[in-house]
Design an enzyme around this catalytic site. Structure first.
Site, PDB file in Angstrom:
ATOM      1  N   TYR A   1       0.850  -1.194   0.000  1.00  0.00           N
ATOM      2  CA  TYR A   1       0.000   0.000   0.000  1.00  0.00           C
ATOM      3  C   TYR A   1       0.880   1.237   0.000  1.00  0.00           C
ATOM      4  O   TYR A   1       2.068   1.171   0.355  1.00  0.00           O
ATOM      5  CB  TYR A   1      -0.977   0.015   1.178  1.00  0.00           C
ATOM      6  CG  TYR A   1      -0.348   0.217   2.540  1.00  0.00           C
ATOM      7  CD1 TYR A   1       0.462  -0.765   3.105  1.00  0.00           C
ATOM      8  CD2 TYR A   1      -0.579   1.384   3.282  1.00  0.00           C
ATOM      9  CE1 TYR A   1       1.023  -0.595   4.360  1.00  0.00           C
ATOM     10  CE2 TYR A   1      -0.026   1.561   4.536  1.00  0.00           C
ATOM     11  CZ  TYR A   1       0.778   0.569   5.066  1.00  0.00           C
ATOM     12  OH  TYR A   1       1.335   0.736   6.311  1.00  0.00           O
TER      13      TYR A   1
ATOM     14  N   ARG B   1      -4.691  -6.144   8.066  1.00  0.00           N
ATOM     15  CA  ARG B   1      -3.603  -5.698   7.193  1.00  0.00           C
ATOM     16  C   ARG B   1      -3.193  -6.766   6.199  1.00  0.00           C
ATOM     17  O   ARG B   1      -2.625  -7.777   6.557  1.00  0.00           O
ATOM     18  CB  ARG B   1      -2.386  -5.315   8.043  1.00  0.00           C
ATOM     19  CG  ARG B   1      -2.524  -3.999   8.741  1.00  0.00           C
ATOM     20  CD  ARG B   1      -1.202  -3.665   9.358  1.00  0.00           C
ATOM     21  NE  ARG B   1      -0.803  -4.701  10.298  1.00  0.00           N
ATOM     22  CZ  ARG B   1      -0.558  -4.481  11.574  1.00  0.00           C
ATOM     23  NH1 ARG B   1      -0.635  -3.277  12.049  1.00  0.00           N
ATOM     24  NH2 ARG B   1      -0.197  -5.473  12.365  1.00  0.00           N
TER      25      ARG B   1
ATOM     26  N   ARG C   1      -3.999 -10.849   0.271  1.00  0.00           N
ATOM     27  CA  ARG C   1      -3.449 -12.205   0.143  1.00  0.00           C
ATOM     28  C   ARG C   1      -4.516 -13.142  -0.391  1.00  0.00           C
ATOM     29  O   ARG C   1      -4.235 -14.035  -1.212  1.00  0.00           O
ATOM     30  CB  ARG C   1      -2.913 -12.712   1.489  1.00  0.00           C
ATOM     31  CG  ARG C   1      -1.667 -11.976   1.951  1.00  0.00           C
ATOM     32  CD  ARG C   1      -0.986 -12.651   3.135  1.00  0.00           C
ATOM     33  NE  ARG C   1      -0.105 -11.699   3.789  1.00  0.00           N
ATOM     34  CZ  ARG C   1      -0.468 -10.942   4.837  1.00  0.00           C
ATOM     35  NH1 ARG C   1      -1.665 -11.074   5.387  1.00  0.00           N
ATOM     36  NH2 ARG C   1       0.376 -10.071   5.337  1.00  0.00           N
TER      37      ARG C   1
ATOM     38  N   ASP D   1       5.782 -10.080   2.873  1.00  0.00           N
ATOM     39  CA  ASP D   1       5.381  -8.683   3.078  1.00  0.00           C
ATOM     40  C   ASP D   1       6.464  -7.773   2.516  1.00  0.00           C
ATOM     41  O   ASP D   1       7.644  -8.133   2.510  1.00  0.00           O
ATOM     42  CB  ASP D   1       5.171  -8.404   4.564  1.00  0.00           C
ATOM     43  CG  ASP D   1       3.904  -9.067   5.089  1.00  0.00           C
ATOM     44  OD1 ASP D   1       3.107  -9.557   4.260  1.00  0.00           O
ATOM     45  OD2 ASP D   1       3.713  -9.097   6.317  1.00  0.00           O
ATOM     46  N   ASP D   2       6.051  -6.587   2.072  1.00  0.00           N
ATOM     47  CA  ASP D   2       7.014  -5.734   1.369  1.00  0.00           C
ATOM     48  C   ASP D   2       8.123  -5.208   2.279  1.00  0.00           C
ATOM     49  O   ASP D   2       9.214  -4.901   1.819  1.00  0.00           O
ATOM     50  CB  ASP D   2       6.306  -4.584   0.616  1.00  0.00           C
ATOM     51  CG  ASP D   2       5.453  -3.695   1.504  1.00  0.00           C
ATOM     52  OD1 ASP D   2       5.448  -3.889   2.737  1.00  0.00           O
ATOM     53  OD2 ASP D   2       4.790  -2.789   0.952  1.00  0.00           O
ATOM     54  N   ASP D   3       7.862  -5.096   3.591  1.00  0.00           N
ATOM     55  CA  ASP D   3       8.813  -4.402   4.460  1.00  0.00           C
ATOM     56  C   ASP D   3       9.811  -5.313   5.184  1.00  0.00           C
ATOM     57  O   ASP D   3      10.634  -4.833   5.952  1.00  0.00           O
ATOM     58  CB  ASP D   3       8.049  -3.543   5.481  1.00  0.00           C
ATOM     59  CG  ASP D   3       7.054  -4.361   6.285  1.00  0.00           C
ATOM     60  OD1 ASP D   3       6.639  -5.442   5.818  1.00  0.00           O
ATOM     61  OD2 ASP D   3       6.678  -3.916   7.381  1.00  0.00           O
TER      62      ASP D   3
ATOM     63  N   GLU E   1      -1.715 -16.467  11.144  1.00  0.00           N
ATOM     64  CA  GLU E   1      -0.865 -17.482  10.534  1.00  0.00           C
ATOM     65  C   GLU E   1      -1.327 -18.881  10.912  1.00  0.00           C
ATOM     66  O   GLU E   1      -1.514 -19.730  10.045  1.00  0.00           O
ATOM     67  CB  GLU E   1       0.594 -17.289  10.965  1.00  0.00           C
ATOM     68  CG  GLU E   1       1.232 -16.009  10.449  1.00  0.00           C
ATOM     69  CD  GLU E   1       1.068 -14.815  11.393  1.00  0.00           C
ATOM     70  OE1 GLU E   1       0.167 -14.873  12.272  1.00  0.00           O
ATOM     71  OE2 GLU E   1       1.829 -13.852  11.245  1.00  0.00           O
TER      72      GLU E   1
ATOM     73  N   HIS F   1      11.912 -10.024  10.355  1.00  0.00           N
ATOM     74  CA  HIS F   1      10.654  -9.276  10.415  1.00  0.00           C
ATOM     75  C   HIS F   1      10.781  -8.319  11.597  1.00  0.00           C
ATOM     76  O   HIS F   1      10.509  -8.684  12.731  1.00  0.00           O
ATOM     77  CB  HIS F   1       9.486 -10.262  10.632  1.00  0.00           C
ATOM     78  CG  HIS F   1       8.155  -9.614  10.651  1.00  0.00           C
ATOM     79  ND1 HIS F   1       6.977 -10.311  10.729  1.00  0.00           N
ATOM     80  CD2 HIS F   1       7.789  -8.310  10.587  1.00  0.00           C
ATOM     81  CE1 HIS F   1       5.950  -9.483  10.728  1.00  0.00           C
ATOM     82  NE2 HIS F   1       6.421  -8.264  10.655  1.00  0.00           N
TER      83      HIS F   1
HETATM   84  N1  UDP Z   1      -0.413  -3.786   4.070  1.00  0.00           N
HETATM   85  C1  UDP Z   1      -1.319  -3.359   3.121  1.00  0.00           C
HETATM   86  N2  UDP Z   1      -2.294  -2.474   3.506  1.00  0.00           N
HETATM   87  C2  UDP Z   1      -2.376  -1.961   4.765  1.00  0.00           C
HETATM   88  C3  UDP Z   1      -1.429  -2.386   5.722  1.00  0.00           C
HETATM   89  C4  UDP Z   1      -0.470  -3.314   5.341  1.00  0.00           C
HETATM   90  O1  UDP Z   1      -1.264  -3.778   1.971  1.00  0.00           O
HETATM   91  O2  UDP Z   1      -3.259  -1.147   5.047  1.00  0.00           O
HETATM   92  C5  UDP Z   1       0.639  -4.742   3.674  1.00  0.00           C
HETATM   93  C6  UDP Z   1       2.049  -4.208   3.904  1.00  0.00           C
HETATM   94  O3  UDP Z   1       2.503  -3.528   2.762  1.00  0.00           O
HETATM   95  C7  UDP Z   1       2.833  -5.470   4.166  1.00  0.00           C
HETATM   96  C8  UDP Z   1       1.802  -6.388   4.841  1.00  0.00           C
HETATM   97  O4  UDP Z   1       0.521  -5.880   4.477  1.00  0.00           O
HETATM   98  O5  UDP Z   1       3.269  -6.063   2.959  1.00  0.00           O
HETATM   99  C9  UDP Z   1       1.950  -6.434   6.352  1.00  0.00           C
HETATM  100  O6  UDP Z   1       1.771  -5.135   6.879  1.00  0.00           O
HETATM  101  P1  UDP Z   1       2.558  -4.594   8.151  1.00  0.00           P
HETATM  102  O7  UDP Z   1       4.010  -4.569   7.825  1.00  0.00           O
HETATM  103  O8  UDP Z   1       1.931  -3.318   8.562  1.00  0.00           O
HETATM  104  O9  UDP Z   1       2.266  -5.719   9.223  1.00  0.00           O
HETATM  105  P2  UDP Z   1       3.231  -6.172  10.388  1.00  0.00           P
HETATM  106  O10 UDP Z   1       4.616  -6.258   9.807  1.00  0.00           O
HETATM  107  O11 UDP Z   1       3.124  -5.118  11.432  1.00  0.00           O
HETATM  108  O12 UDP Z   1       2.668  -7.481  10.797  1.00  0.00           O
END
Ligand code: UDP
Length: 252
Positions: free
Chosen positions: A12, A75, A80, A100-102, A201, A229
Protein backbone atom coordinates in the site's frame (compact mmCIF):
# COMPACT_ATOMS: atom_id res chain seq x y z
CA UNK A 1 12.98 -28.25 -14.35
CA UNK A 2 13.26 -25.87 -11.42
CA UNK A 3 10.11 -25.42 -9.36
CA UNK A 4 8.38 -22.07 -9.72
CA UNK A 5 8.46 -19.77 -6.70
CA UNK A 6 5.25 -17.73 -6.32
CA UNK A 7 5.83 -14.72 -4.08
CA UNK A 8 2.70 -12.95 -2.79
CA UNK A 9 3.13 -9.37 -1.58
CA UNK A 10 0.35 -7.11 -0.32
CA UNK A 11 1.40 -3.48 -0.55
CA UNK A 12 0.00 0.00 0.00
CA UNK A 13 1.00 3.56 -0.58
CA UNK A 14 3.18 5.15 2.11
CA UNK A 15 6.45 7.00 2.49
CA UNK A 16 8.79 4.03 2.09
CA UNK A 17 6.75 1.95 -0.35
CA UNK A 18 9.09 2.48 -3.31
CA UNK A 19 12.08 1.67 -1.09
CA UNK A 20 10.46 -1.56 0.10
CA UNK A 21 9.32 -2.71 -3.35
CA UNK A 22 12.70 -1.99 -4.92
CA UNK A 23 14.53 -3.79 -2.14
CA UNK A 24 12.37 -6.91 -2.38
CA UNK A 25 12.15 -6.86 -6.19
CA UNK A 26 15.90 -6.67 -6.55
CA UNK A 27 16.38 -9.76 -4.37
CA UNK A 28 13.77 -11.60 -6.44
CA UNK A 29 15.60 -10.62 -9.60
CA UNK A 30 18.66 -12.49 -8.30
CA UNK A 31 16.69 -15.70 -7.75
CA UNK A 32 17.08 -18.13 -10.66
CA UNK A 33 13.81 -18.24 -12.62
CA UNK A 34 11.02 -19.23 -12.68
CA UNK A 35 9.86 -16.70 -10.10
CA UNK A 36 6.41 -15.09 -10.22
CA UNK A 37 5.80 -12.01 -8.06
CA UNK A 38 2.12 -11.42 -7.31
CA UNK A 39 1.74 -7.88 -5.95
CA UNK A 40 -1.69 -6.94 -4.64
CA UNK A 41 -3.02 -3.46 -3.87
CA UNK A 42 -6.35 -2.31 -2.46
CA UNK A 43 -8.99 -0.68 -4.70
CA UNK A 44 -6.73 0.57 -7.45
CA UNK A 45 -3.45 -0.41 -9.10
CA UNK A 46 -1.22 2.61 -8.50
CA UNK A 47 0.92 3.91 -11.32
CA UNK A 48 3.89 4.13 -8.92
CA UNK A 49 3.75 0.41 -8.18
CA UNK A 50 3.11 -0.42 -11.83
CA UNK A 51 6.22 1.56 -12.83
CA UNK A 52 8.42 -0.22 -10.31
CA UNK A 53 7.16 -3.64 -11.39
CA UNK A 54 7.55 -2.90 -15.08
CA UNK A 55 11.17 -1.87 -14.61
CA UNK A 56 12.16 -4.75 -12.36
CA UNK A 57 12.86 -7.32 -15.05
CA UNK A 58 11.02 -10.20 -13.39
CA UNK A 59 7.74 -11.99 -14.07
CA UNK A 60 4.92 -10.38 -12.12
CA UNK A 61 1.19 -9.94 -11.83
CA UNK A 62 -0.20 -6.70 -10.46
CA UNK A 63 -3.59 -7.47 -8.89
CA UNK A 64 -6.20 -5.31 -7.20
CA UNK A 65 -8.39 -6.30 -4.27
CA UNK A 66 -11.77 -4.59 -4.25
CA UNK A 67 -13.21 -6.08 -1.05
CA UNK A 68 -14.22 -3.50 1.51
CA UNK A 69 -12.01 -3.46 4.58
CA UNK A 70 -14.14 -4.49 7.54
CA UNK A 71 -11.41 -4.12 10.12
CA UNK A 72 -8.38 -1.90 9.98
CA UNK A 73 -6.39 -4.68 11.62
CA UNK A 74 -6.90 -6.95 8.58
CA UNK A 75 -3.60 -5.70 7.19
CA UNK A 76 -3.02 -7.42 3.90
CA UNK A 77 -5.49 -10.26 4.58
CA UNK A 78 -7.91 -9.57 1.73
CA UNK A 79 -5.04 -8.84 -0.63
CA UNK A 80 -3.45 -12.20 0.14
CA UNK A 81 -6.85 -13.82 -0.46
CA UNK A 82 -7.04 -12.13 -3.86
CA UNK A 83 -3.70 -13.73 -4.71
CA UNK A 84 -4.85 -17.14 -3.42
CA UNK A 85 -7.99 -16.94 -5.59
CA UNK A 86 -5.84 -16.06 -8.58
CA UNK A 87 -3.48 -19.00 -7.96
CA UNK A 88 -6.43 -21.38 -7.52
CA UNK A 89 -8.37 -20.09 -10.53
CA UNK A 90 -5.42 -20.24 -12.91
CA UNK A 91 -4.01 -23.42 -11.32
CA UNK A 92 -0.60 -21.81 -11.00
CA UNK A 93 1.96 -24.45 -10.09
CA UNK A 94 4.70 -23.60 -7.62
CA UNK A 95 5.68 -22.91 -4.02
CA UNK A 96 3.63 -20.06 -2.55
CA UNK A 97 5.34 -17.67 -0.15
CA UNK A 98 3.77 -14.64 1.58
CA UNK A 99 6.48 -11.97 1.51
CA UNK A 100 5.38 -8.68 3.08
CA UNK A 101 7.01 -5.73 1.37
CA UNK A 102 8.81 -4.40 4.46
CA UNK A 103 10.72 -7.50 5.63
CA UNK A 104 14.33 -8.32 4.83
CA UNK A 105 14.95 -11.49 2.84
CA UNK A 106 18.16 -13.28 1.95
CA UNK A 107 18.65 -14.69 -1.51
CA UNK A 108 19.27 -18.09 0.08
CA UNK A 109 15.73 -18.13 1.48
CA UNK A 110 14.15 -18.08 -1.96
CA UNK A 111 16.49 -20.80 -3.14
CA UNK A 112 15.57 -23.10 -0.22
CA UNK A 113 11.85 -22.71 -1.04
CA UNK A 114 12.39 -25.01 -4.02
CA UNK A 115 13.21 -27.93 -1.69
CA UNK A 116 9.72 -27.82 -0.17
CA UNK A 117 7.39 -30.62 -1.11
CA UNK A 118 4.13 -29.92 0.76
CA UNK A 119 4.64 -27.35 3.50
CA UNK A 120 7.92 -25.84 4.71
CA UNK A 121 8.59 -23.68 7.74
CA UNK A 122 11.63 -22.03 9.30
CA UNK A 123 12.54 -19.65 12.13
CA UNK A 124 12.24 -15.89 11.51
CA UNK A 125 14.14 -13.26 13.49
CA UNK A 126 11.95 -10.51 14.99
CA UNK A 127 12.24 -7.70 17.50
CA UNK A 128 10.36 -8.23 20.74
CA UNK A 129 7.72 -5.58 21.31
CA UNK A 130 8.93 -4.19 24.63
CA UNK A 131 12.67 -4.68 24.83
CA UNK A 132 14.77 -4.03 21.77
CA UNK A 133 15.75 -7.65 21.71
CA UNK A 134 15.77 -10.00 18.77
CA UNK A 135 13.68 -13.11 19.23
CA UNK A 136 12.85 -16.03 17.04
CA UNK A 137 9.52 -17.34 15.94
CA UNK A 138 9.20 -20.64 14.13
CA UNK A 139 10.12 -24.30 14.34
CA UNK A 140 12.69 -26.13 16.42
CA UNK A 141 13.83 -29.05 14.30
CA UNK A 142 15.60 -32.34 14.42
CA UNK A 143 16.86 -32.53 10.87
CA UNK A 144 13.77 -31.63 8.91
CA UNK A 145 11.34 -32.90 11.57
CA UNK A 146 9.53 -30.14 13.46
CA UNK A 147 9.73 -31.04 17.14
CA UNK A 148 8.78 -27.76 18.83
CA UNK A 149 8.40 -24.01 18.48
CA UNK A 150 10.25 -20.82 19.31
CA UNK A 151 7.72 -18.26 20.47
CA UNK A 152 7.97 -14.59 21.23
CA UNK A 153 6.28 -12.77 24.07
CA UNK A 154 3.25 -11.88 21.97
CA UNK A 155 2.57 -15.54 21.48
CA UNK A 156 -0.52 -16.95 23.08
CA UNK A 157 -0.36 -20.49 24.42
CA UNK A 158 -3.53 -21.16 22.45
CA UNK A 159 -1.83 -20.79 19.12
CA UNK A 160 -1.42 -24.18 17.50
CA UNK A 161 1.59 -23.25 15.35
CA UNK A 162 4.05 -20.46 16.23
CA UNK A 163 4.91 -19.33 12.73
CA UNK A 164 5.34 -15.83 11.33
CA UNK A 165 3.62 -14.84 8.07
CA UNK A 166 7.06 -14.77 6.46
CA UNK A 167 8.12 -18.09 8.02
CA UNK A 168 6.35 -20.67 5.86
CA UNK A 169 5.66 -21.64 2.26
CA UNK A 170 3.54 -24.33 0.64
CA UNK A 171 2.84 -26.19 -2.56
CA UNK A 172 0.20 -24.32 -4.58
CA UNK A 173 -1.46 -27.59 -5.61
CA UNK A 174 -2.91 -27.82 -2.07
CA UNK A 175 -5.15 -24.93 -3.19
CA UNK A 176 -6.49 -26.46 -6.39
CA UNK A 177 -5.75 -30.21 -6.16
CA UNK A 178 -6.26 -31.14 -2.49
CA UNK A 179 -6.82 -34.81 -3.34
CA UNK A 180 -3.16 -35.06 -4.24
CA UNK A 181 -2.44 -34.38 -0.56
CA UNK A 182 -5.12 -36.72 0.79
CA UNK A 183 -7.14 -33.74 1.89
CA UNK A 184 -10.90 -33.93 1.73
CA UNK A 185 -12.43 -31.52 -0.78
CA UNK A 186 -12.93 -28.52 1.42
CA UNK A 187 -14.06 -24.98 0.81
CA UNK A 188 -11.41 -22.77 -0.71
CA UNK A 189 -8.42 -22.19 1.51
CA UNK A 190 -8.31 -18.52 2.49
CA UNK A 191 -6.97 -16.28 5.20
CA UNK A 192 -9.78 -15.49 7.61
CA UNK A 193 -10.47 -11.88 8.49
CA UNK A 194 -12.49 -12.33 11.65
CA UNK A 195 -9.87 -13.81 13.91
CA UNK A 196 -7.81 -12.21 16.66
CA UNK A 197 -4.55 -10.54 15.76
CA UNK A 198 -1.66 -12.95 16.18
CA UNK A 199 -3.76 -15.92 15.06
CA UNK A 200 -3.74 -15.17 11.32
CA UNK A 201 -0.86 -17.48 10.53
CA UNK A 202 -1.85 -20.46 12.65
CA UNK A 203 -5.46 -20.39 11.43
CA UNK A 204 -4.32 -20.34 7.85
CA UNK A 205 -1.73 -23.09 8.36
CA UNK A 206 -4.30 -25.32 10.08
CA UNK A 207 -6.11 -25.43 6.73
CA UNK A 208 -2.97 -26.70 4.97
CA UNK A 209 -1.64 -29.37 7.35
CA UNK A 210 -2.96 -31.65 10.08
CA UNK A 211 0.07 -31.45 12.35
CA UNK A 212 3.86 -31.15 12.54
CA UNK A 213 4.37 -34.50 10.84
CA UNK A 214 3.23 -32.95 7.55
CA UNK A 215 5.71 -30.09 7.87
CA UNK A 216 9.24 -29.84 6.55
CA UNK A 217 11.62 -27.84 8.73
CA UNK A 218 14.04 -25.94 6.53
CA UNK A 219 16.92 -25.44 6.01
CA UNK A 220 18.16 -28.74 7.52
CA UNK A 221 18.08 -28.42 11.34
CA UNK A 222 16.29 -25.04 11.09
CA UNK A 223 19.50 -23.56 12.43
CA UNK A 224 19.90 -20.63 10.08
CA UNK A 225 18.09 -17.30 9.91
CA UNK A 226 17.17 -16.46 6.34
CA UNK A 227 14.78 -13.53 6.86
CA UNK A 228 13.98 -10.80 9.36
CA UNK A 229 10.65 -9.28 10.41
CA UNK A 230 11.68 -6.24 12.39
CA UNK A 231 8.59 -3.98 12.42
CA UNK A 232 10.58 -0.91 11.44
CA UNK A 233 7.42 0.81 10.24
CA UNK A 234 7.51 3.70 7.84
CA UNK A 235 5.48 5.85 10.17
CA UNK A 236 8.52 6.29 12.39
CA UNK A 237 10.42 7.79 9.53
CA UNK A 238 9.43 11.30 8.57
CA UNK A 239 9.41 12.54 5.00
CA UNK A 240 12.39 14.79 4.44
CA UNK A 241 11.15 18.32 3.81
CA UNK A 242 10.95 19.18 0.17
CA UNK A 243 10.77 15.53 -0.82
CA UNK A 244 9.59 16.49 -4.31
CA UNK A 245 12.65 17.82 -6.04
CA UNK A 246 11.18 18.19 -9.50
CA UNK A 247 12.74 21.59 -10.08
CA UNK A 248 16.19 20.63 -8.88
CA UNK A 249 16.15 17.42 -10.87
CA UNK A 250 15.20 19.30 -14.01
CA UNK A 251 18.11 21.68 -13.44
CA UNK A 252 20.70 18.88 -13.35
N1 UDP B 1 -0.41 -3.79 4.07
C1 UDP B 1 -1.32 -3.36 3.12
N2 UDP B 1 -2.29 -2.47 3.51
C2 UDP B 1 -2.38 -1.96 4.77
C3 UDP B 1 -1.43 -2.39 5.72
C4 UDP B 1 -0.47 -3.31 5.34
O1 UDP B 1 -1.26 -3.78 1.97
O2 UDP B 1 -3.26 -1.15 5.05
C5 UDP B 1 0.64 -4.74 3.67
C6 UDP B 1 2.05 -4.21 3.90
O3 UDP B 1 2.50 -3.53 2.76
C7 UDP B 1 2.83 -5.47 4.17
C8 UDP B 1 1.80 -6.39 4.84
O4 UDP B 1 0.52 -5.88 4.48
O5 UDP B 1 3.27 -6.06 2.96
C9 UDP B 1 1.95 -6.43 6.35
O6 UDP B 1 1.77 -5.14 6.88
P1 UDP B 1 2.56 -4.59 8.15
O7 UDP B 1 4.01 -4.57 7.82
O8 UDP B 1 1.93 -3.32 8.56
O9 UDP B 1 2.27 -5.72 9.22
P2 UDP B 1 3.23 -6.17 10.39
O10 UDP B 1 4.62 -6.26 9.81
O11 UDP B 1 3.12 -5.12 11.43
O12 UDP B 1 2.67 -7.48 10.80
Amino acid sequence: ARKQVIVVTPTYNRALQAYYLNRLGQVLRLVPPPVLWIVVEMNVASTETADILRGMGIMYRHLVCTKNLTNIKDRGVHQRNTALEHIEHHKLDGIVYFADDDNIYSLELFETLRDISRFGTWPVAMLAQSKNKAVLEGPVCNGSHVIGWHTNEKSKKLRRFHVDMSGFAFNSTILWDPKRWQKPISPSIRQLDTIKEGFQETTFIEQLVEDESQMEGTPFGCSKILNWHLHLEAREVGYPRGWLLQKNLDAV
